[in-house]
Design a protein around this motif. Structure first.
Motif, PDB file in Angstrom:
ATOM      1  N   SER A 107       0.819  -1.219   0.000  1.00  0.00           N
ATOM      2  CA  SER A 107       0.000   0.000   0.000  1.00  0.00           C
ATOM      3  C   SER A 107       0.847   1.260   0.000  1.00  0.00           C
ATOM      4  O   SER A 107       0.365   2.335  -0.373  1.00  0.00           O
ATOM      5  CB  SER A 107      -0.915   0.007   1.224  1.00  0.00           C
ATOM      6  OG  SER A 107      -0.153   0.003   2.425  1.00  0.00           O
ATOM      7  N   TYR A 114      -0.552   4.487  -6.925  1.00  0.00           N
ATOM      8  CA  TYR A 114      -1.739   4.107  -6.154  1.00  0.00           C
ATOM      9  C   TYR A 114      -3.000   4.385  -6.965  1.00  0.00           C
ATOM     10  O   TYR A 114      -3.916   3.555  -7.030  1.00  0.00           O
ATOM     11  CB  TYR A 114      -1.767   4.865  -4.824  1.00  0.00           C
ATOM     12  CG  TYR A 114      -2.673   4.242  -3.789  1.00  0.00           C
ATOM     13  CD1 TYR A 114      -2.150   3.521  -2.724  1.00  0.00           C
ATOM     14  CD2 TYR A 114      -4.063   4.370  -3.867  1.00  0.00           C
ATOM     15  CE1 TYR A 114      -2.964   2.948  -1.770  1.00  0.00           C
ATOM     16  CE2 TYR A 114      -4.890   3.794  -2.923  1.00  0.00           C
ATOM     17  CZ  TYR A 114      -4.341   3.084  -1.878  1.00  0.00           C
ATOM     18  OH  TYR A 114      -5.173   2.502  -0.944  1.00  0.00           O
ATOM     19  N   ASN A 115      -3.068   5.552  -7.623  1.00  0.00           N
ATOM     20  CA  ASN A 115      -4.230   5.869  -8.456  1.00  0.00           C
ATOM     21  C   ASN A 115      -4.369   4.898  -9.621  1.00  0.00           C
ATOM     22  O   ASN A 115      -5.479   4.474  -9.961  1.00  0.00           O
ATOM     23  CB  ASN A 115      -4.115   7.298  -8.994  1.00  0.00           C
ATOM     24  CG  ASN A 115      -4.563   8.340  -7.983  1.00  0.00           C
ATOM     25  OD1 ASN A 115      -5.465   8.107  -7.191  1.00  0.00           O
ATOM     26  ND2 ASN A 115      -3.909   9.491  -8.001  1.00  0.00           N
ATOM     27  N   SER A 118      -5.636   1.653  -8.050  1.00  0.00           N
ATOM     28  CA  SER A 118      -6.934   1.692  -7.376  1.00  0.00           C
ATOM     29  C   SER A 118      -8.066   2.190  -8.265  1.00  0.00           C
ATOM     30  O   SER A 118      -9.239   1.906  -8.010  1.00  0.00           O
ATOM     31  CB  SER A 118      -6.860   2.589  -6.134  1.00  0.00           C
ATOM     32  OG  SER A 118      -6.612   3.938  -6.490  1.00  0.00           O
ATOM     33  N   SER A 119      -7.725   2.926  -9.326  1.00  0.00           N
ATOM     34  CA  SER A 119      -8.768   3.542 -10.146  1.00  0.00           C
ATOM     35  C   SER A 119      -8.751   3.084 -11.607  1.00  0.00           C
ATOM     36  O   SER A 119      -9.763   2.600 -12.127  1.00  0.00           O
ATOM     37  CB  SER A 119      -8.632   5.067 -10.100  1.00  0.00           C
ATOM     38  OG  SER A 119      -9.591   5.697 -10.906  1.00  0.00           O
ATOM     39  N   GLU A 127      -8.119  -6.157 -10.986  1.00  0.00           N
ATOM     40  CA  GLU A 127      -8.304  -5.754  -9.587  1.00  0.00           C
ATOM     41  C   GLU A 127      -6.968  -5.773  -8.846  1.00  0.00           C
ATOM     42  O   GLU A 127      -6.089  -6.578  -9.149  1.00  0.00           O
ATOM     43  CB  GLU A 127      -9.299  -6.680  -8.898  1.00  0.00           C
ATOM     44  CG  GLU A 127     -10.707  -6.597  -9.472  1.00  0.00           C
ATOM     45  CD  GLU A 127     -11.690  -7.408  -8.655  1.00  0.00           C
ATOM     46  OE1 GLU A 127     -11.543  -7.470  -7.420  1.00  0.00           O
ATOM     47  OE2 GLU A 127     -12.609  -7.997  -9.251  1.00  0.00           O
ATOM     48  N   THR A 129      -5.353  -5.653  -4.840  1.00  0.00           N
ATOM     49  CA  THR A 129      -5.525  -5.694  -3.393  1.00  0.00           C
ATOM     50  C   THR A 129      -4.273  -5.105  -2.744  1.00  0.00           C
ATOM     51  O   THR A 129      -3.152  -5.544  -3.038  1.00  0.00           O
ATOM     52  CB  THR A 129      -5.719  -7.130  -2.886  1.00  0.00           C
ATOM     53  OG1 THR A 129      -6.925  -7.664  -3.456  1.00  0.00           O
ATOM     54  CG2 THR A 129      -5.830  -7.164  -1.366  1.00  0.00           C
ATOM     55  N   PHE A 130      -4.473  -4.107  -1.893  1.00  0.00           N
ATOM     56  CA  PHE A 130      -3.344  -3.463  -1.211  1.00  0.00           C
ATOM     57  C   PHE A 130      -3.120  -4.118   0.149  1.00  0.00           C
ATOM     58  O   PHE A 130      -4.071  -4.410   0.880  1.00  0.00           O
ATOM     59  CB  PHE A 130      -3.613  -1.969  -1.034  1.00  0.00           C
ATOM     60  CG  PHE A 130      -3.675  -1.216  -2.322  1.00  0.00           C
ATOM     61  CD1 PHE A 130      -2.514  -0.839  -2.993  1.00  0.00           C
ATOM     62  CD2 PHE A 130      -4.893  -0.877  -2.889  1.00  0.00           C
ATOM     63  CE1 PHE A 130      -2.568  -0.150  -4.194  1.00  0.00           C
ATOM     64  CE2 PHE A 130      -4.963  -0.179  -4.086  1.00  0.00           C
ATOM     65  CZ  PHE A 130      -3.797   0.177  -4.734  1.00  0.00           C
ATOM     66  N   LEU A 387      -6.298  11.045  -3.395  1.00  0.00           N
ATOM     67  CA  LEU A 387      -6.634   9.939  -2.510  1.00  0.00           C
ATOM     68  C   LEU A 387      -7.472  10.430  -1.336  1.00  0.00           C
ATOM     69  O   LEU A 387      -7.367  11.580  -0.918  1.00  0.00           O
ATOM     70  CB  LEU A 387      -5.355   9.277  -1.976  1.00  0.00           C
ATOM     71  CG  LEU A 387      -4.295   8.831  -2.984  1.00  0.00           C
ATOM     72  CD1 LEU A 387      -3.189   8.071  -2.264  1.00  0.00           C
ATOM     73  CD2 LEU A 387      -4.892   7.985  -4.082  1.00  0.00           C
ATOM     74  N   GLN A 391      -6.839   6.563   2.404  1.00  0.00           N
ATOM     75  CA  GLN A 391      -5.860   6.080   1.431  1.00  0.00           C
ATOM     76  C   GLN A 391      -4.521   6.784   1.622  1.00  0.00           C
ATOM     77  O   GLN A 391      -3.459   6.169   1.489  1.00  0.00           O
ATOM     78  CB  GLN A 391      -6.373   6.297   0.007  1.00  0.00           C
ATOM     79  CG  GLN A 391      -7.522   5.380  -0.388  1.00  0.00           C
ATOM     80  CD  GLN A 391      -8.086   5.743  -1.750  1.00  0.00           C
ATOM     81  OE1 GLN A 391      -8.140   6.919  -2.136  1.00  0.00           O
ATOM     82  NE2 GLN A 391      -8.516   4.741  -2.498  1.00  0.00           N
ATOM     83  N   SER A 395      -0.920   5.087   2.537  1.00  0.00           N
ATOM     84  CA  SER A 395       0.271   5.297   1.710  1.00  0.00           C
ATOM     85  C   SER A 395       1.424   5.919   2.486  1.00  0.00           C
ATOM     86  O   SER A 395       2.504   6.117   1.937  1.00  0.00           O
ATOM     87  CB  SER A 395      -0.062   6.199   0.508  1.00  0.00           C
ATOM     88  OG  SER A 395      -1.018   5.592  -0.317  1.00  0.00           O
TER      89      SER A 395
END
Length: 427
Positions: A107, A114-115, A118-119, A127, A129-130, A387, A391, A395
């Protein structure tokens, strides 16, 4: 070329061997196309039967020299340069993941990554998973699914500055039969060589320390050539590729199957190509990378120690500090230094942080790290602002966190600038 050369020598002499009468320095081949006289030979180029250049989107002599050098420095079999670090991460993932499949990731990531995870990737049916990188191996393994195709992490989290437990992550990836993909941007191959620690694929934002002078956007993917793609989970690398007349990557290219596929399939279709001029500048940047990373690390440690003792600072975060939670791992995995980025919490929170950044005179407020010049940023309101607060905290970003990318200026001048800015921030 001597394969036993030290990294400092490879940084200068690697990747390019001019013949008699050729340019001593890697030339900038500013051309989209390349001329041939034999039509059959060009056909063989398109069928990947012979090496060579025919269109800069897929390969260029200047980019090739940079790719070879960074592959040698990382200890990989081959590399692929891209138009940005984000492009490198995206292509690295899409090369082995498609709709309906899954990634497990630490994470503690750069906000842009991250974006992406996650997006954007979920919109493509992938998909993510963090997981907390400090979680036990069993907890990380529990996040895996039958469709998981990669385990992803950063050598040094940005901006959390946590050092990855390579032994744990490598063991989990090996047990799950997926590649360990590592973003080595913050450490660079001078401070850390992830392939020697169990990684299979390495990515970089070359925009940062590889360039080192804030001139050029680019990225690179390096293939360690160590993963068994023929384990039943990656048919795209084993089964015939209809777009190349049924060619099979593992059968044809062996240890370099992954990176060849990334070039001839993903780069061919998505076109996130590095510019020849930028590849030239990255190659120049690598010449001085070892020297710069020494100075970045020395300055960052000295400044972190100063901040840790400063009355206007709530906390200081740098892996080189004995107080840092990752200090033991930094000593184990980063013995030559912990890079040039540190974070700290300023008393007075975000409002004081704004005053501090605007009061700096030598240190510039810019959206960047890895420059020879020092720079400062408030991640919660910039790089990680897309975020949620939850989130951001996951991070490693808190509201009072200030990130300093410590340059190679004289440490006395840096400390003086920080001190005067901190004094103003508390008024």
């Amino acid at each position: 070329m001597d394969t036993n050369w030290k990294l400092e020598t490879l940084a200068i002499q690697g990747g390019y061997e001019p013949k008699a009468g050729e340019a001593r320095i890697v030339p900038i081949v500013q051309s989209t196309t390349f001329k041939y006289d034999d039509a059959d030979y060009v056909a063989k180029l398109f069928d990947l039967e012979v090496p060579g250049f025919f269109y800069t989107r897929l390969g260029n002599p200047t980019a090739d020299a940079f790719e070879k050098k960074i592959a040698q420095m990382e200890g990989g079999v081959a590399a692929l340069a891209t138009s940005s670090g984000q492009a490198a991460i995206t292509l690295a993932m899409l090369n082995i993941c498609q709709a309906g499949q899954h990634i497990v990731s630490a994470s503690t990531l750069y906000g842009g990554t991250y974006n992406l995870f996650s997006s954007t990737l979920p919109k493509l049916g992938i998909e993510v998973t963090f997981v907390n990188p400090d979680a036990p191996a069993e907890e990380i393994a529990a996040a895996f699914r039958p469709t998981t195709r990669a385990l992803y992490a950063e050598t040094i989290g940005n901006p959390g500055m946590n050092v990855l437990d390579f032994e744990k992550f490598a063991s989990v990836a090996k047990a799950q039969q997926v590649p360990l993909v590592i973003d080595n941007t913050m450490a660079t191959p001078y401070l850390c060589r992830p392939f020697e620690l169990g990684a299979n694929i390495v990515v970089h934002s070359a925009t940062k320390y590889i360039d080192g002078h804030a001139t050029s956007l680019g990225g690179v993917i390096v293939d360690g050539g160590t993963f068994n793609w023929d384990n039943g989970k990656f048919p795209e690398l084993v089964e015939p590729d209809a777009s190349y007349h049924g060619m099979q990557y593992v059968k044809t290219f062996g240890p370099a199957a992954y990176i060849i596929k990334a070039r001839v399939q993903l780069m061919r279709d998505l076109g996130a190509t590095v510019a020849p001029m930028n590849a030239f500048l990255f190659n120049l940047g690598l010449h001085t990378l070892p020297l710069r990373m020494q100075r970045h690390s020395e300055n960052a440690l000295a400044l972190a120690r100063h901040l840790e003792a400063h009355p206007a600072v709530s906390w200081a975060c740098y892996p080189g500090l004995a107080s840092h939670s990752s200090h033991g791992r930094a000593q184990k995995y980063l013995p030559k230094g912990a890079s040039g980025v540190l974070t700290f919490g300023i008393k007075g929170g975000a409002a004081a942080g704004k005053k501090f950044m605007e009061a700096c005179k030598l240190i510039a407020l810019v959206v960047h790290v890895g420059d020879a010049r020092s720079c400062v940023l408030h991640p919660a309101s910039t790089t990680h602002r897309q975020l949620s607060e939850e989130q951001q905290l996951s991070s490693g970003v808190s509201p009072d966190l200030i990130r300093l990318s410590v340059g190679i200026e004289h440490i006395d001048d840096l400390i003086a600038d920080v001190d005067q800015a901190l004094a103003i921030s508390q008024k």
